[in-house]
Design a protein around this motif. Structure first.
Motif, PDB file in Angstrom:
ATOM      1  N   ARG A 183      -4.169  -1.299   9.145  1.00  0.00           N
ATOM      2  CA  ARG A 183      -3.909   0.130   8.998  1.00  0.00           C
ATOM      3  C   ARG A 183      -3.814   0.546   7.523  1.00  0.00           C
ATOM      4  NH1 ARG A 183      -2.314   3.623  12.978  1.00  0.00           N
ATOM      5  NH2 ARG A 183      -3.225   4.889  11.367  1.00  0.00           N
ATOM      6  N   ILE A 184      -3.288  -0.353   6.674  1.00  0.00           N
ATOM      7  CA  ILE A 184      -3.195  -0.013   5.238  1.00  0.00           C
ATOM      8  C   ILE A 184      -4.602   0.087   4.638  1.00  0.00           C
ATOM      9  CG2 ILE A 184      -2.480  -0.885   2.955  1.00  0.00           C
ATOM     10  CD1 ILE A 184       0.107  -1.870   4.290  1.00  0.00           C
ATOM     11  N   HIS A 185      -5.510  -0.797   5.096  1.00  0.00           N
ATOM     12  CA  HIS A 185      -6.890  -0.751   4.600  1.00  0.00           C
ATOM     13  C   HIS A 185      -7.550   0.603   4.874  1.00  0.00           C
ATOM     14  CE1 HIS A 185      -7.537  -4.642   2.898  1.00  0.00           C
ATOM     15  NE2 HIS A 185      -7.191  -5.292   3.986  1.00  0.00           N
ATOM     16  N   GLU A 186      -7.056   1.307   5.885  1.00  0.00           N
ATOM     17  CA  GLU A 186      -7.663   2.606   6.228  1.00  0.00           C
ATOM     18  C   GLU A 186      -7.161   3.750   5.343  1.00  0.00           C
ATOM     19  OE1 GLU A 186      -7.615   1.238  10.909  1.00  0.00           O
ATOM     20  OE2 GLU A 186      -6.568   3.084  10.332  1.00  0.00           O
ATOM     21  N   LEU A 187      -6.137   3.479   4.511  1.00  0.00           N
ATOM     22  CA  LEU A 187      -5.578   4.571   3.695  1.00  0.00           C
ATOM     23  C   LEU A 187      -6.437   4.793   2.452  1.00  0.00           C
ATOM     24  CD1 LEU A 187      -1.755   3.654   3.668  1.00  0.00           C
ATOM     25  CD2 LEU A 187      -2.913   5.295   5.152  1.00  0.00           C
ATOM     26  N   PRO A 188      -6.888   6.021   2.209  1.00  0.00           N
ATOM     27  CA  PRO A 188      -7.703   6.262   1.022  1.00  0.00           C
ATOM     28  C   PRO A 188      -6.905   6.029  -0.269  1.00  0.00           C
ATOM     29  CG  PRO A 188      -7.212   8.331   2.180  1.00  0.00           C
ATOM     30  CD  PRO A 188      -6.691   7.223   3.041  1.00  0.00           C
ATOM     31  N   GLY A 189      -7.487   5.255  -1.195  1.00  0.00           N
ATOM     32  CA  GLY A 189      -6.841   5.013  -2.491  1.00  0.00           C
ATOM     33  C   GLY A 189      -5.816   3.894  -2.470  1.00  0.00           C
ATOM     34  N   VAL A 190      -5.622   3.256  -1.319  1.00  0.00           N
ATOM     35  CA  VAL A 190      -4.605   2.197  -1.225  1.00  0.00           C
ATOM     36  C   VAL A 190      -5.301   0.886  -0.882  1.00  0.00           C
ATOM     37  CG1 VAL A 190      -2.482   1.448  -0.058  1.00  0.00           C
ATOM     38  CG2 VAL A 190      -2.928   3.896  -0.394  1.00  0.00           C
ATOM     39  N   SER A 191      -4.908  -0.204  -1.557  1.00  0.00           N
ATOM     40  CA  SER A 191      -5.502  -1.510  -1.223  1.00  0.00           C
ATOM     41  C   SER A 191      -4.391  -2.530  -1.039  1.00  0.00           C
ATOM     42  CB  SER A 191      -6.446  -1.962  -2.344  1.00  0.00           C
ATOM     43  OG  SER A 191      -5.712  -2.104  -3.534  1.00  0.00           O
ATOM     44  N   ILE A 192      -4.731  -3.637  -0.429  1.00  0.00           N
ATOM     45  CA  ILE A 192      -3.696  -4.653  -0.173  1.00  0.00           C
ATOM     46  C   ILE A 192      -4.296  -6.047  -0.144  1.00  0.00           C
ATOM     47  CG2 ILE A 192      -3.889  -4.197   2.338  1.00  0.00           C
ATOM     48  CD1 ILE A 192      -0.567  -4.985   1.656  1.00  0.00           C
ATOM     49  N   LEU A 193      -3.569  -6.960  -0.762  1.00  0.00           N
ATOM     50  CA  LEU A 193      -3.924  -8.377  -0.699  1.00  0.00           C
ATOM     51  C   LEU A 193      -3.161  -8.949   0.494  1.00  0.00           C
ATOM     52  CD1 LEU A 193      -5.321 -10.591  -2.577  1.00  0.00           C
ATOM     53  CD2 LEU A 193      -2.991 -11.149  -3.236  1.00  0.00           C
ATOM     54  N   GLU A 194      -3.833  -9.720   1.322  1.00  0.00           N
ATOM     55  CA  GLU A 194      -3.183 -10.190   2.547  1.00  0.00           C
ATOM     56  C   GLU A 194      -1.939 -11.036   2.228  1.00  0.00           C
ATOM     57  OE1 GLU A 194      -5.523 -12.735   5.022  1.00  0.00           O
ATOM     58  OE2 GLU A 194      -3.982 -12.800   6.570  1.00  0.00           O
ATOM     59  N   PRO A 195      -0.768 -10.620   2.710  1.00  0.00           N
ATOM     60  CA  PRO A 195       0.422 -11.450   2.504  1.00  0.00           C
ATOM     61  C   PRO A 195       0.419 -12.609   3.501  1.00  0.00           C
ATOM     62  CG  PRO A 195       1.004  -9.439   3.703  1.00  0.00           C
ATOM     63  CD  PRO A 195      -0.466  -9.378   3.454  1.00  0.00           C
ATOM     64  N   LEU A 196       0.846 -13.794   3.071  1.00  0.00           N
ATOM     65  CA  LEU A 196       0.799 -14.964   3.956  1.00  0.00           C
ATOM     66  C   LEU A 196       2.169 -15.450   4.386  1.00  0.00           C
ATOM     67  CD1 LEU A 196      -2.080 -16.948   2.221  1.00  0.00           C
ATOM     68  CD2 LEU A 196      -2.194 -15.594   4.306  1.00  0.00           C
ATOM     69  N   GLY A 197       3.215 -14.770   3.900  1.00  0.00           N
ATOM     70  CA  GLY A 197       4.557 -15.192   4.283  1.00  0.00           C
ATOM     71  C   GLY A 197       5.532 -14.032   4.237  1.00  0.00           C
ATOM     72  N   ALA A 198       6.787 -14.307   4.621  1.00  0.00           N
ATOM     73  CA  ALA A 198       7.875 -13.309   4.692  1.00  0.00           C
ATOM     74  C   ALA A 198       7.490 -12.183   5.664  1.00  0.00           C
ATOM     75  CB  ALA A 198       8.227 -12.784   3.300  1.00  0.00           C
ATOM     76  N   PHE A 199       7.994 -10.959   5.453  1.00  0.00           N
ATOM     77  CA  PHE A 199       7.567  -9.870   6.348  1.00  0.00           C
ATOM     78  C   PHE A 199       7.354  -8.572   5.579  1.00  0.00           C
ATOM     79  CE2 PHE A 199      12.056 -11.083   7.561  1.00  0.00           C
ATOM     80  CZ  PHE A 199      12.700 -10.205   6.709  1.00  0.00           C
ATOM     81  N   TYR A 200       6.639  -8.712   4.444  1.00  0.00           N
ATOM     82  CA  TYR A 200       6.384  -7.546   3.607  1.00  0.00           C
ATOM     83  C   TYR A 200       4.897  -7.397   3.300  1.00  0.00           C
ATOM     84  CZ  TYR A 200      11.299  -8.523   2.732  1.00  0.00           C
ATOM     85  OH  TYR A 200      12.628  -8.789   2.890  1.00  0.00           O
ATOM     86  N   ALA A 201       4.453  -6.132   3.258  1.00  0.00           N
ATOM     87  CA  ALA A 201       3.108  -5.824   2.776  1.00  0.00           C
ATOM     88  C   ALA A 201       3.296  -5.130   1.432  1.00  0.00           C
ATOM     89  CB  ALA A 201       2.414  -4.901   3.768  1.00  0.00           C
ATOM     90  N   PHE A 202       2.600  -5.621   0.411  1.00  0.00           N
ATOM     91  CA  PHE A 202       2.777  -5.088  -0.938  1.00  0.00           C
ATOM     92  C   PHE A 202       1.484  -4.352  -1.294  1.00  0.00           C
ATOM     93  CE2 PHE A 202       4.023  -5.864  -5.531  1.00  0.00           C
ATOM     94  CZ  PHE A 202       5.212  -5.164  -5.436  1.00  0.00           C
ATOM     95  N   ALA A 203       1.496  -3.036  -1.081  1.00  0.00           N
ATOM     96  CA  ALA A 203       0.259  -2.262  -1.176  1.00  0.00           C
ATOM     97  C   ALA A 203       0.094  -1.675  -2.572  1.00  0.00           C
ATOM     98  CB  ALA A 203       0.295  -1.145  -0.142  1.00  0.00           C
ATOM     99  N   ASN A 204      -1.149  -1.745  -3.073  1.00  0.00           N
ATOM    100  CA  ASN A 204      -1.453  -1.185  -4.386  1.00  0.00           C
ATOM    101  C   ASN A 204      -1.827   0.288  -4.203  1.00  0.00           C
ATOM    102  OD1 ASN A 204      -2.719  -0.441  -6.808  1.00  0.00           O
ATOM    103  ND2 ASN A 204      -3.309  -2.567  -7.227  1.00  0.00           N
ATOM    104  N   VAL A 205      -1.001   1.170  -4.776  1.00  0.00           N
ATOM    105  CA  VAL A 205      -1.227   2.605  -4.587  1.00  0.00           C
ATOM    106  C   VAL A 205      -1.767   3.268  -5.864  1.00  0.00           C
ATOM    107  CG1 VAL A 205       0.451   2.897  -2.713  1.00  0.00           C
ATOM    108  CG2 VAL A 205       1.232   3.116  -5.082  1.00  0.00           C
ATOM    109  N   SER A 206      -2.198   2.445  -6.830  1.00  0.00           N
ATOM    110  CA  SER A 206      -2.623   3.032  -8.114  1.00  0.00           C
ATOM    111  C   SER A 206      -3.885   3.883  -7.950  1.00  0.00           C
ATOM    112  CB  SER A 206      -2.814   1.952  -9.181  1.00  0.00           C
ATOM    113  OG  SER A 206      -3.821   1.063  -8.783  1.00  0.00           O
ATOM    114  N   GLY A 207      -4.652   3.636  -6.872  1.00  0.00           N
ATOM    115  CA  GLY A 207      -5.852   4.438  -6.615  1.00  0.00           C
ATOM    116  C   GLY A 207      -5.523   5.885  -6.265  1.00  0.00           C
ATOM    117  N   VAL A 208      -4.253   6.142  -5.995  1.00  0.00           N
ATOM    118  CA  VAL A 208      -3.843   7.513  -5.635  1.00  0.00           C
ATOM    119  C   VAL A 208      -3.301   8.243  -6.875  1.00  0.00           C
ATOM    120  CG1 VAL A 208      -2.296   8.832  -4.108  1.00  0.00           C
ATOM    121  CG2 VAL A 208      -3.211   6.659  -3.325  1.00  0.00           C
ATOM    122  N   PHE A 209      -3.010   7.468  -7.936  1.00  0.00           N
ATOM    123  CA  PHE A 209      -2.413   8.089  -9.128  1.00  0.00           C
ATOM    124  C   PHE A 209      -3.364   9.165  -9.686  1.00  0.00           C
ATOM    125  CE2 PHE A 209       0.253   4.075 -10.385  1.00  0.00           C
ATOM    126  CZ  PHE A 209       0.939   4.209  -9.192  1.00  0.00           C
TER     127      PHE A 209
END
Ligand code: PLP
Length: 399
Positions: free
Chosen positions: A311-337
Motif C-alpha cells: 500500500r505504501i508503494h501506491e502513494l505518490p512521492g513516497v518510497s520504501i525499502l522492504e523492512p525485514l524485521g521488527a514491526f515498522y515501515a520506514f517510508a521515504n517521504v522526501s518525494g513529497v517535499f
C-alpha cells in the motif's frame, strides 16, 4: 522564583514517539477517528498463560520486594540466552530491570561520563541518543541510508572511533528501519569491535521478529573476548511476548559492568514488580505455549508487513525499502517535499506528520526523531483493516 532545572534534563528532548502517540490518543478521546501508526508495541494482548501466571503470583502472596521469583527469572534468562543465542552467562551477570529501556539506561549511566562519546548508527531508536545526553555524553552519529539497507559498514564504525569513545550501540533488527544485519555483516563489525576493545550494547529486543531467511546472531556469541569483556546483550519480554505494560527487560554482560548496573539500580528502582517477574518467568519457561503464541503473532505481523509495503508503494512521492524485521515501515517521504497540501507546503518529515494527523487523521512518527528527516515511521502492529483505512486516507491526501 523560577525553578532552575539541572543541566542534564535541559539538554534532553521528550520522546517524540510517545508524543505523537499521546497527541493521537488525545484526538481519539475527543471522538476524532484517528488511525494510529505511531505505537511501538504489539496490538496483541499478552498470551493468557502468562497473564494467569501474573495473577497467580499476586494471589499467592508474591507481593513483596525482590520477588520470590527473582532467582528463578534470572535462571530462565540464562537458559534462554544459552538455548537461543549461544551466550554463556552466569545468573550473577544478569540484571533484570523495568523494561529494556531501563536496562539500557543503567548501562549508559555506568559507562558514559561528561564529554565521553557514544557511537550510534542513524536512523536510531530515539532513546539511545537522549540517554547518552542525559549522562552528559556526546552522541557520535554514523549516517546510513537506503543504499546500504540502513546498515553501517565496518569501515564507517572504525572511522567513528576516537580516544573518547566509550560505547557503541548496535541494534538488529532495527527500530525504526526494520533492517536486519546478516551473520557475515555482524562478524565483520565484531572484528572492529575486538580490535578497538569497543564496549558495545547489542540491543536484541526484536530478535524473534525477523521475516525472510536471515538468521539472528548474537554479537556476544562470536568470541570469548566479546562475551567476557566487551558486549552487553540487552533484551526483554515487551515485543516478543506482547508484554510492553509489564515492564521487564534485562541486560547480561561482563561482570564489572553488570555489578555497577546493579549498584545503580539498587538506589533507583530496586527490582521490577513481583507479578511482572512471575509473568516473565512463565513466558521464558513455558516454551510450548509461548512459541505457539509467538508464531501466531509473527505470522500476523508478516502478513500486515507485506500488505503495508504494497500500500505504501501506491502513494505518490513516497518510497520504501522492504523492512525485514521488527514491526515498522520506514517510508521515504522526501518525494513529497515542496508540494502544497491544504495550502501548506511540506518541507520536512515533521510537516508531513502534522498534515497527515491534522488533515487525514493518520498518526505516523516523524523521522527527525530517529535522525532521519526524510522518513516517517509507520507501525504495522495493527490490523489489516486499519492499515487499509489509514493508507486509503494517505493516498487521498497525497492525490
Ligand atoms: C530498539 C528498542 N530497544 C529497546 C526498547 C525498550 O523496550 P522495553 O523498555 O519495552 O523493554 C524498545 C522499545 O520501543 C526498542 O524499540
Amino acid at each position: 522564583m523560577p525553578i532552575s532545572f539541572a543541566r542534564r534534563i535541559q539538554q534532553v528532548q521528550p520522546s517524540a514517539t510517545l508524543a505523537v502517540d499521546a497527541k493521537a490518543k488525545a484526538m481519539q478521546a475527543q471522538g476524532i477517528d484517528v488511525v494510529g501508526f505511531g505505537a511501538g508495541e504489539p496490538d496483541f494482548t499478552t498470551p493468557q498463560h502468562i497473564v494467569q501466571a501474573g495473577i497467580a503470583a499476586m494471589s499467592g502472596g508474591d507481593t513483596h520486594y525482590g520477588a520470590k521469583r527473582g532467582n528463578e527469572l534470572k535462571d530462565a534468562i540464562v537458559a534462554k540466552l544459552k538455548r537461543e543465542n549461544e551466550l554463556d552467562y552466569a545468573a550473577e551477570q544478569v540484571v533484570v530491570s523495568c523494561g529494556a529501556k531501563h536496562s539500557l539506561y543503567n548501562i549508559v549511566q555506568v559507562l558514559v561520563d561528561e564529554g565521553d562519546e557514544a557511537i550510534i548508527p542513524a536512523p536510531y531508536w530515539v532513546s539511545y541518543l537522549e540517554q547518552v545526553r542525559l549522562a552528559g555524553g556526546k552522541p557520535v552519529i554514523i549516517e546510513t541510508g537506503e543504499e546500504t539497507g540502513f546498515k553501517i559498514s565496518p569501515e564507517q564504525l572504525e572511522r567513528a572511533i576516537t580516544p573518547k569513545t566509550r560505547l557503541f550501540f548496535f541494534n538488529s533488527p532495527s527500530n525504526p528501519t526494520g533492517a536486519v544485519y546478516t551473520p557475515d555483516e555482524i562478524r565483520a563489525l565484531a572484528q572492529v569491535i575486538e580490535k578497538h576493545n569497543l564496549v558495545t550494547i547489542s540491543d536484541e529486543i526484536y530478535e524473534r521478529l525477523i521475516y525472510g531467511d536471515i538468521s539472528p546472531l548474537s554479537l556476544g556469541s562470536l568470541s570469548k573476548k566479546l562475551l567476557e569483556e566487551l558486549v552487553i546483550t540487552v533484551n526483554g519480554v515487551s515485543k516478543t511476548y506482547a508484554m510492553t505494560g509489564w515492564r521487564i527487560g534485562y541486560a547480561a554482560g561482563p561482570k564489572p559492568i553488570m555489578n555497577a548496573a546493579k549498584k545503580l539500580q539498587s538506589h533507583a528502582t530496586s527490582d521490577p514488580a513481583a507479578f511482572s517477574q512471575a509473568g516473565a518467568c512463565e513466558a521464558l519457561k513455558n516454551l510450548r505455549m509461548s512459541d505457539e503464541a509467538i508464531m501466531h503473532m509473527c505470522e500476523a505481523f508478516d502478513e500486515r508487513r507485506k500488505h503495508m509495503i504494497k500500500r505504501i508503494h501506491e502513494l505518490p512521492g513516497v518510497s520504501i525499502l522492504e523492512p525485514l524485521g521488527a514491526f515498522y515501515a520506514f517510508a521515504n517521504v522526501s518525494g513529497v517535499f515542496g508540494r502544497k497540501i491544504g495550502g501548506i507546503e511540506i518541507k520536512s518529515a515533521m510537516d508531513f506528520t502534522n498534515i497527515a494527523l491534522e488533515q487525514a487523521k493518520v498518526a505516523v512518527v516523524p523521522g527527525e526523531a530517529f535522525g532521519s528527516p526524510k522518513h516517517v515511521r509507520l507501525s504495522y502492529a495493527t490490523s489489516v483493516e486499519l492499515i487499509d483505512k489509514g493508507l486509503d486516507r494517505l493516498r487521498d491526501l497525497l492525490k
